[in-house]
Structures are given as C-alpha cells and as structure tokens.
Design a protein around this motif. Structure first.
Motif, PDB file in Angstrom:
ATOM      1  N   GLN A 128       1.310  19.403  -3.973  1.00  0.00           N
ATOM      2  CA  GLN A 128       1.417  17.939  -4.004  1.00  0.00           C
ATOM      3  C   GLN A 128       0.026  17.349  -4.183  1.00  0.00           C
ATOM      4  O   GLN A 128      -0.933  17.829  -3.580  1.00  0.00           O
ATOM      5  CB  GLN A 128       2.044  17.416  -2.710  1.00  0.00           C
ATOM      6  CG  GLN A 128       2.207  15.891  -2.718  1.00  0.00           C
ATOM      7  CD  GLN A 128       2.927  15.373  -1.471  1.00  0.00           C
ATOM      8  OE1 GLN A 128       3.999  15.827  -1.124  1.00  0.00           O
ATOM      9  NE2 GLN A 128       2.307  14.417  -0.799  1.00  0.00           N
ATOM     10  N   THR A 186       0.006   8.142  -9.195  1.00  0.00           N
ATOM     11  CA  THR A 186       1.306   8.770  -8.958  1.00  0.00           C
ATOM     12  C   THR A 186       1.165   9.908  -7.949  1.00  0.00           C
ATOM     13  O   THR A 186       0.204  10.684  -8.020  1.00  0.00           O
ATOM     14  CB  THR A 186       1.858   9.355 -10.286  1.00  0.00           C
ATOM     15  OG1 THR A 186       1.892   8.316 -11.265  1.00  0.00           O
ATOM     16  CG2 THR A 186       3.237   9.952 -10.104  1.00  0.00           C
ATOM     17  N   ARG A 187       2.095   9.955  -7.025  1.00  0.00           N
ATOM     18  CA  ARG A 187       2.182  11.132  -6.156  1.00  0.00           C
ATOM     19  C   ARG A 187       3.027  12.195  -6.870  1.00  0.00           C
ATOM     20  O   ARG A 187       4.219  12.010  -7.097  1.00  0.00           O
ATOM     21  CB  ARG A 187       2.802  10.766  -4.816  1.00  0.00           C
ATOM     22  CG  ARG A 187       2.960  11.991  -3.888  1.00  0.00           C
ATOM     23  CD  ARG A 187       3.018  11.574  -2.444  1.00  0.00           C
ATOM     24  NE  ARG A 187       1.748  10.969  -2.032  1.00  0.00           N
ATOM     25  CZ  ARG A 187       1.556  10.307  -0.886  1.00  0.00           C
ATOM     26  NH1 ARG A 187       2.561  10.169  -0.043  1.00  0.00           N
ATOM     27  NH2 ARG A 187       0.371   9.776  -0.605  1.00  0.00           N
ATOM     28  N   SER A 244      -4.450   9.964 -10.580  1.00  0.00           N
ATOM     29  CA  SER A 244      -4.717   8.629 -11.151  1.00  0.00           C
ATOM     30  C   SER A 244      -4.182   8.524 -12.581  1.00  0.00           C
ATOM     31  O   SER A 244      -4.874   8.109 -13.501  1.00  0.00           O
ATOM     32  CB  SER A 244      -6.221   8.344 -11.128  1.00  0.00           C
ATOM     33  OG  SER A 244      -6.906   9.342 -11.873  1.00  0.00           O
ATOM     34  N   GLU A 258       6.134   9.991  -8.051  1.00  0.00           N
ATOM     35  CA  GLU A 258       6.361   8.783  -7.261  1.00  0.00           C
ATOM     36  C   GLU A 258       5.207   7.804  -7.469  1.00  0.00           C
ATOM     37  O   GLU A 258       4.060   8.094  -7.088  1.00  0.00           O
ATOM     38  CB  GLU A 258       6.452   9.157  -5.779  1.00  0.00           C
ATOM     39  CG  GLU A 258       6.774   8.009  -4.861  1.00  0.00           C
ATOM     40  CD  GLU A 258       6.448   8.350  -3.389  1.00  0.00           C
ATOM     41  OE1 GLU A 258       6.298   7.403  -2.598  1.00  0.00           O
ATOM     42  OE2 GLU A 258       6.317   9.548  -3.064  1.00  0.00           O
ATOM     43  N   PRO A 259       5.501   6.673  -8.083  1.00  0.00           N
ATOM     44  CA  PRO A 259       4.430   5.692  -8.311  1.00  0.00           C
ATOM     45  C   PRO A 259       3.826   5.251  -6.973  1.00  0.00           C
ATOM     46  O   PRO A 259       4.552   4.970  -6.023  1.00  0.00           O
ATOM     47  CB  PRO A 259       5.144   4.519  -8.991  1.00  0.00           C
ATOM     48  CG  PRO A 259       6.415   5.093  -9.528  1.00  0.00           C
ATOM     49  CD  PRO A 259       6.791   6.212  -8.599  1.00  0.00           C
ATOM     50  N   LEU A 260       2.501   5.172  -6.912  1.00  0.00           N
ATOM     51  CA  LEU A 260       1.827   4.758  -5.689  1.00  0.00           C
ATOM     52  C   LEU A 260       1.519   3.271  -5.743  1.00  0.00           C
ATOM     53  O   LEU A 260       1.269   2.716  -6.821  1.00  0.00           O
ATOM     54  CB  LEU A 260       0.535   5.569  -5.513  1.00  0.00           C
ATOM     55  CG  LEU A 260       0.759   7.070  -5.233  1.00  0.00           C
ATOM     56  CD1 LEU A 260      -0.569   7.828  -5.292  1.00  0.00           C
ATOM     57  CD2 LEU A 260       1.419   7.267  -3.872  1.00  0.00           C
ATOM     58  N   PRO A 261       1.545   2.610  -4.578  1.00  0.00           N
ATOM     59  CA  PRO A 261       1.347   1.148  -4.542  1.00  0.00           C
ATOM     60  C   PRO A 261       0.034   0.728  -5.231  1.00  0.00           C
ATOM     61  O   PRO A 261      -0.001  -0.249  -5.971  1.00  0.00           O
ATOM     62  CB  PRO A 261       1.308   0.839  -3.039  1.00  0.00           C
ATOM     63  CG  PRO A 261       1.987   1.985  -2.373  1.00  0.00           C
ATOM     64  CD  PRO A 261       1.752   3.185  -3.231  1.00  0.00           C
ATOM     65  N   ASP A 317      -2.045  13.404  -5.265  1.00  0.00           N
ATOM     66  CA  ASP A 317      -2.064  12.026  -5.764  1.00  0.00           C
ATOM     67  C   ASP A 317      -2.981  11.988  -6.979  1.00  0.00           C
ATOM     68  O   ASP A 317      -4.142  12.420  -6.903  1.00  0.00           O
ATOM     69  CB  ASP A 317      -2.559  11.058  -4.682  1.00  0.00           C
ATOM     70  CG  ASP A 317      -1.530  10.915  -3.548  1.00  0.00           C
ATOM     71  OD1 ASP A 317      -0.412  11.437  -3.701  1.00  0.00           O
ATOM     72  OD2 ASP A 317      -1.859  10.292  -2.532  1.00  0.00           O
TER      73      ASP A 317
END
Lengths: 165, 165
Positions: free
Chosen positions: A12, A124-125, A16, A117-120, A14
């Motif tokens: 996993q 993306t995660r 950019s 998963e789009p990050l705030p 995160d």
C-alpha cells in the motif's frame, strides 16, 4: 478487504498521481508493458480484454533475451479507476486452470485485488492485496521477492506516469 | 459460451416460465431451498449475498436427516434475469480455496455459468454450463449423476414456479 496474514501479501502506498493515471497503467497494454516488471526484465507482449472474464496475458523476457512462458489470467472485477481484481487461477470465460503439480515450487495461483482511492488532498491511495491458496504459496511468493518486486515495479509506474506528456 | 466437451457438462431446456421466475428460483434463498436438490434430499440452509464476490452457501440434508458439509462458493457474474456465474473454487471476496487432496474422489472445483434467454414466443431458454479443472473431474461429476440430478432439480423448479401464487 481485510487481510489474512497467513495467506495474503499486501502493498500500500500513497501516490501523487490520479487514480486515472494508475488505472491507465494497469489497463492499457502499451502503458503496462513499460513498467510491469522490474528492469532489466521486460514485458514484450501484453493482451488485455478489460471485462470480467476477459483475457489478461503477459509475456516477460529475461535480461538475456529469453521469453518466459506466458502468464494468462482473467479479470473478476473491473470498476474503472476504483478497483481491479484479476487472477491467474482462471482463464477467460471463468475457466478454472487444472491443479498445479505438487512439486511445482514456483507455480501458485493467486488473486490480486487492486484499489485506487482518491485522497482528499490529491493523489491516490494505491493498495494491492495478493491472496493465495495456502500459507505455503504465500511464503513462496514472498521469498521470490514479492515486496521488492512489486515495489520497484510501482516505482517504475510512478516515474512513467510522472513524465511530461 | 462455447463448450469444451472434455471438461464441461451442460444442460439446456426451453421452459414455459419467465426469466424472472427462473432468476428468483436461483437467487432467493427461500425459493432455492424448495427445489435445489432432488427429493427426498433437501436444502436446510441457504445464504445468498447476490453480488460478485458475495457468499453462496447451502447445506443439504440426506433422507435420513443427516446434514452434509456446507457447500460454499461465490458469485462471479450477476446480471439480473440474464446470467449468473458462480463457483465453488473461491469463497467470498474472491479467495481461492486450498487445492483439493488428490485422493478426494468426490471433491472437485467447478464454475457454473447460467443463462436465461427470453424466447420470442414466450418462455425462456435455460442453459447451465458446468466447467471443471480436468477431464477426470468432469467424468466424476457426470458419474455422480449430473444430468439426472440437475434435470430432476430443474423439474422441481418448474413445478414450484408454475404453482398458483
């Protein structure tokens, strides 16, 4: 999905990049060939029929120029830019492959569950969970260098998609 | 889908019921329990989580009242009233089951691909294709009475859904 530490491997990170860019990396054959295996190995053939039950096929080539046996699998879930699940245990049209020989120490079936998963704050995660039939298969896959191999390949994907268009 | 005569078993029948009625027979637990195995055997438990990766579970009971080991599988394709694909080779969340023992002559993995095609004059063309890992598994399943068993169960489904509401 929850992890079974006995039978699953996970990576996993995160990243950019947009989920769209990561998705293109996984689902466009020309793009996938540029990052999918750690250099100096390369992917020399790739076929993708992006639907549940569709073909996912790659051929890798060793640094000495030797093509490996093709890797053939099929997709189970195709949710554009969110989730992609595929397995090497089935071929297209959801046909089960024959059982692997018990003495095939390099051969094992797995299912890869990828989520984007789009990050705030942007980016993306990225999560890849690789599930196996047995704890022994998980261990064999880990010893083959799962974490390093998938990590390096992911580095290559991020580098590729970060290049100016 | 096309048939592999070495590894597949098939049953096809034109039925004077709607695709919706046949779909309900396969996907509503209370309905499924009334027809799914040939009497005097019966299904005494059924769980259905109708989505790709969702649980399909049944427990059958012998005429002597003995519950059998639960049958657990998952759905691969859920296209309401048109196509339902499920397998006993994976559990929910697309987890592969461990390989079967080589000496387990009654155990085999399969994928069932069901289609429900509305016919121009009314009624439905029902087709069930059961694919196996090997020709030996297909043969074992056939010798267990696949054609008779699925045929009798289908008779029971038609009878059930033809009853006045």
């Amino acid at each position: 999905m929850s992890i079974d530490p006995e039978r699953d491997l996970e990576i996993q990170r995160d990243i950019s990049l947009s989920a769209e860019a990561l998705w293109r990396g996984w689902t466009d054959p020309d793009t996938l060939m540029k990052w999918f295996c750690p250099r100096p190995w390369k992917v020399v053939e790739c076929d993708i029929d992006l639907k549940p039950g569709g073909l996912f096929r790659t051929v890798m080539q060793s640094p000495e120029g030797q093509n490996q046996p093709e890797g053939v699998g099929t997709y189970l879930v195709v949710e554009p830019c969110r989730r992609l699940v595929w397995t090497n245990a089935l071929t297209p049209d959801f046909r089960l492959k024959p059982p692997l020989p018990a003495d095939d120490s390099l051969g094992f079936f797995f299912v890869v569950d990828l989520s984007f998963e789009p990050l705030p704050g942007g980016g993306t995660r990225y999560r890849a969970v690789c599930t196996h039939q047995t704890a022994a298969a998980r261990e064999a896959h880990e010893k083959m260098g799962f974490h390093q191999g998938w990590g390096v390949a992911l580095d290559q994907l991020v580098e590729l998609m970060s290049l100016p268009a």
